[in-house]
Design an enzyme around this catalytic site. Structure first.
Site, PDB file in Angstrom:
ATOM      1  N   LYS A  37     112.480 101.520 121.505  1.00 40.25           N
ATOM      2  CA  LYS A  37     113.634 102.506 121.112  1.00 40.25           C
ATOM      3  C   LYS A  37     114.587 102.351 122.487  1.00 40.25           C
ATOM      4  O   LYS A  37     114.798 101.116 122.854  1.00 40.25           O
ATOM      5  CB  LYS A  37     113.024 103.665 120.887  1.00 40.25           C
ATOM      6  CG  LYS A  37     112.275 103.750 119.741  1.00 40.25           C
ATOM      7  CD  LYS A  37     111.591 105.265 119.705  1.00 40.25           C
ATOM      8  CE  LYS A  37     110.218 105.111 120.457  1.00 40.25           C
ATOM      9  NZ  LYS A  37     109.506 106.515 120.062  1.00 40.25           N
ATOM     10  N   ASP A  85     102.752 110.019 119.200  1.00 39.40           N
ATOM     11  CA  ASP A  85     103.230 110.789 118.379  1.00 39.40           C
ATOM     12  C   ASP A  85     102.559 110.721 116.916  1.00 39.40           C
ATOM     13  O   ASP A  85     102.460 111.897 116.179  1.00 39.40           O
ATOM     14  CB  ASP A  85     104.756 110.938 118.227  1.00 39.40           C
ATOM     15  CG  ASP A  85     105.330 109.579 118.007  1.00 39.40           C
ATOM     16  OD1 ASP A  85     104.516 108.484 117.936  1.00 39.40           O
ATOM     17  OD2 ASP A  85     106.548 109.396 117.764  1.00 39.40           O
TER      18      ASP A  85
HETATM   19  C1  GLC Z   1     108.062 103.326 118.363  1.00 38.67           C
HETATM   20  C2  GLC Z   1     106.791 103.359 119.404  1.00 38.67           C
HETATM   21  C3  GLC Z   1     105.745 104.124 118.774  1.00 38.67           C
HETATM   22  C4  GLC Z   1     106.162 105.277 118.078  1.00 38.67           C
HETATM   23  C5  GLC Z   1     107.175 105.150 117.338  1.00 38.67           C
HETATM   24  C6  GLC Z   1     107.690 106.553 116.727  1.00 38.67           C
HETATM   25  O1  GLC Z   1     107.814 102.435 117.469  1.00 38.67           O
HETATM   26  O2  GLC Z   1     106.444 102.128 119.921  1.00 38.67           O
HETATM   27  O3  GLC Z   1     104.586 104.345 119.794  1.00 38.67           O
HETATM   28  O4  GLC Z   1     104.917 106.039 117.518  1.00 38.67           O
HETATM   29  O5  GLC Z   1     108.435 104.825 117.908  1.00 38.67           O
HETATM   30  O6  GLC Z   1     108.360 107.265 117.413  1.00 38.67           O
END
Ligand code: GLC
Length: 492
Positions: free
Chosen positions: A183, A219
């Site tokens: 991200k 998450d």
């Molecule tokens: C990105 C992260 C992952 C997380 C997802 C949603 O893909 O790498 O760990 O769960 O974002 O937030």
């Protein structure tokens, strides 16, 4: 419905994706559709994508193949859902979504519910998201201190749950090595390091407060566990927000990297990395390629870049610029705002695609962008948004179908009945995203009956905040359980 309004009856089951395009002159429509076709995925293509992911899940789980696997399939060491008998006072940090949050939760055993809960949002400036790890963790430690101070907790030593939404190799509950940033984050000196240690060091540097034991959680896992409180058959957690990812309960005998054969373990798939070995090149458009190249992490999280909130707006913007340059929009004239990278937020897509106020919303957005629009332009912009969001929903649907099919085959069941806990702004806020996702899952996983449990919903902003907080309540209950186990384990 006026003749210029569009409504959508998209049907993933066939090639007939009927969109009301009244009001757009046929020659313009043909040219626009030539661009949009590249985003349309047929049933066969979706099936192929699902099959590729199926193979990648196996690669990720393999003892010797996981190092090179694009889908990381990270063991979480979560083997069961909580039973709700946890109690105590907890702090929680939530990093990796739209905001950074600090929370305090008091759980009472008797009522099996959270008694008291406070939370605070802390902004993380963009420079900090791409600065040094030390700056980031100092900032987190400072936010935590402010929170403790304002809640008279600075003299207590409370255990802390850390929802850290990035791919981590979990060594122990309080040892989690960041594999890589995803991200908008790219802080130096954190990849390959233990995130808990970095947090503790930052707190130690300040020297004005302390924390107790720390539990780390992704998450997706938090979402699965939180929904598991409401529905015991929740075995998949899925996020479609800033990023996208899912976790699910896998048979231990298939988790080759962890000793033991009995029972199940929750696997954080990190499906955002699907395609990082080039396996999705046939469905990537030139616009996806630009989004990837311009991102802070080119070549990383290919699947996520076609799906999640951090990127959808930018794909739409690039497409709008191209259509304008081709004379198909705004009389061929772009604007400074439209030419500004990342200026087109993903939330605009949801507003534009709204059934009732969509056209009005579109026109507001276009005016805000300083564009000279007419009604045909607004209709075309809605078509563009629809093409991008539909592709995202279908890709997610295909990926979810892969997980559901896998669970069903694992258990040798004729039919699988399961629940998916879902969170994330794209899923929650977009008017027809969830519908299209479900349609795709039904199509690609016909032997699976899936219930979707959205982590507590709310209408306004305030309600959304409460929702976010609630989710983490439950997540904390789960962390509490992990911590109890951890303490017991240490005492043995
Ligand atoms: C990105 C992260 C992952 C997380 C997802 C949603 O893909 O790498 O760990 O769960 O974002 O937030």
């Amino acid at each position: 419905m006026s003749s210029t309004q569009m409504s959508k009856t998209a049907d993933v089951s066939g090639e007939t994706c009927t969109l009301h395009t009244d009001g757009i002159p046929p020659d313009t429509l043909i040219k626009v559709q030539r661009y949009l076709e590249r985003f349309h995925l047929t049933r066969e293509k979706l099936q192929e994508v699902s099959e590729r992911l199926r193979k990648d899940l196996i690669r990720g789980l393999g003892k010797h193949s996981h190092h090179k696997a694009p889908v990381k399939m990270l063991p979480t060491f979560v083997r069961a859902t909580p039973d709700g008998t946890e109690k105590g006072d907890f702090l929680a940090l939530d990093l990796g979504g739209t905001n950074f949050r600090v929370l305090h939760v008091r759980v009472m055993e008797e009522q099996q519910r959270v008694l008291k809960m406070d939370s605070q949002i802390c902004a993380i400036p963009k420079e900090m998201m791409q600065g040094t790890g030390e700056q980031l963790f100092d900032h987190i430690a400072a936010c935590l201190y402010d929170f403790l101070l304002s809640h008279n907790l600075e003299r207590e030593t409370l255990p802390l749950g850390f929802t850290f939404s990035f791919p981590c190799e979990q060594k122990e509950i309080d040892k989690s090595i960041l594999i890589r940033w995803t991200k908008g984050f790219n802080c130096s000196g954190v990849e390959g390091e233990d995130v808990v240690k970095l947090l503790k060091e930052a707190i130690r540097r300040r020297g004005d407060y302390d924390i107790g034991s720390v539990a780390m959680v992704n998450d997706t896992v938090g979402t699965m566990m939180s929904c598991g409180f409401r529905d015991q058959s929740c075995e998949i957690g899925m996020i479609i927000g800033t990023g996208t990812n899912a976790c699910y309960m896998e048979e231990m005998k298939n988790v080759k990297r962890v000793e033991g054969e009995a029972g199940r373990m929750c696997i954080n798939t990190e499906w955002g990395g699907f395609g990082d070995d080039g396996s999705l090149r046939d469905i990537q458009t030139e616009f996806d390629v630009v989004v990837d190249e311009m991102s802070i992490n080119p070549g990383v999280h290919t699947f996520e870049k076609m799906i999640s909130g951090m990127y959808l707006g930018e794909i739409v913007r690039l497409l709008l610029v191209r259509l304008t340059e081709d004379g198909l929009l705004f009389g061929g004239r772009t604007s400074k705002a439209l030419l500004t990278p990342e200026a087109f937020e993903t939330k605009f897509i949801s507003e534009i695609e709204e059934q009732d106020n969509g056209l009005e919303n579109t026109q507001k957005v276009l005016s805000k962008f300083g564009l000279k629009w007419d009604t045909v332009d607004s209709c075309v912009v809605r078509l563009v948004c629809d093409a991008i969001s539909s592709r995202s929903a279908r890709l997610c649907g295909a990926a979810l179908a892969t997980l559901a099919n896998r669970i069903r085959v694992n258990r040798r069941q004729e039919r699988l009945k399961t629940t998916v806990g879902v969170d994330g702004t794209v899923y929650k806020k977009h008017p027809n995203f969830s519908e299209e996702l479900r349609a795709t899952v039904r199509l690609l996983a016909p032997k699976c009956d899936i219930t979707f449990l959205v982590s507590e919903d709310g209408s306004g902003k305030g309600a959304a905040m409460v929702t976010a907080v609630m989710v983490h309540n439950y997540c904390l209950l789960f962390i509490a359980e992990l911590m109890n186990e951890y303490v017991l384990f240490r005492q043995q």
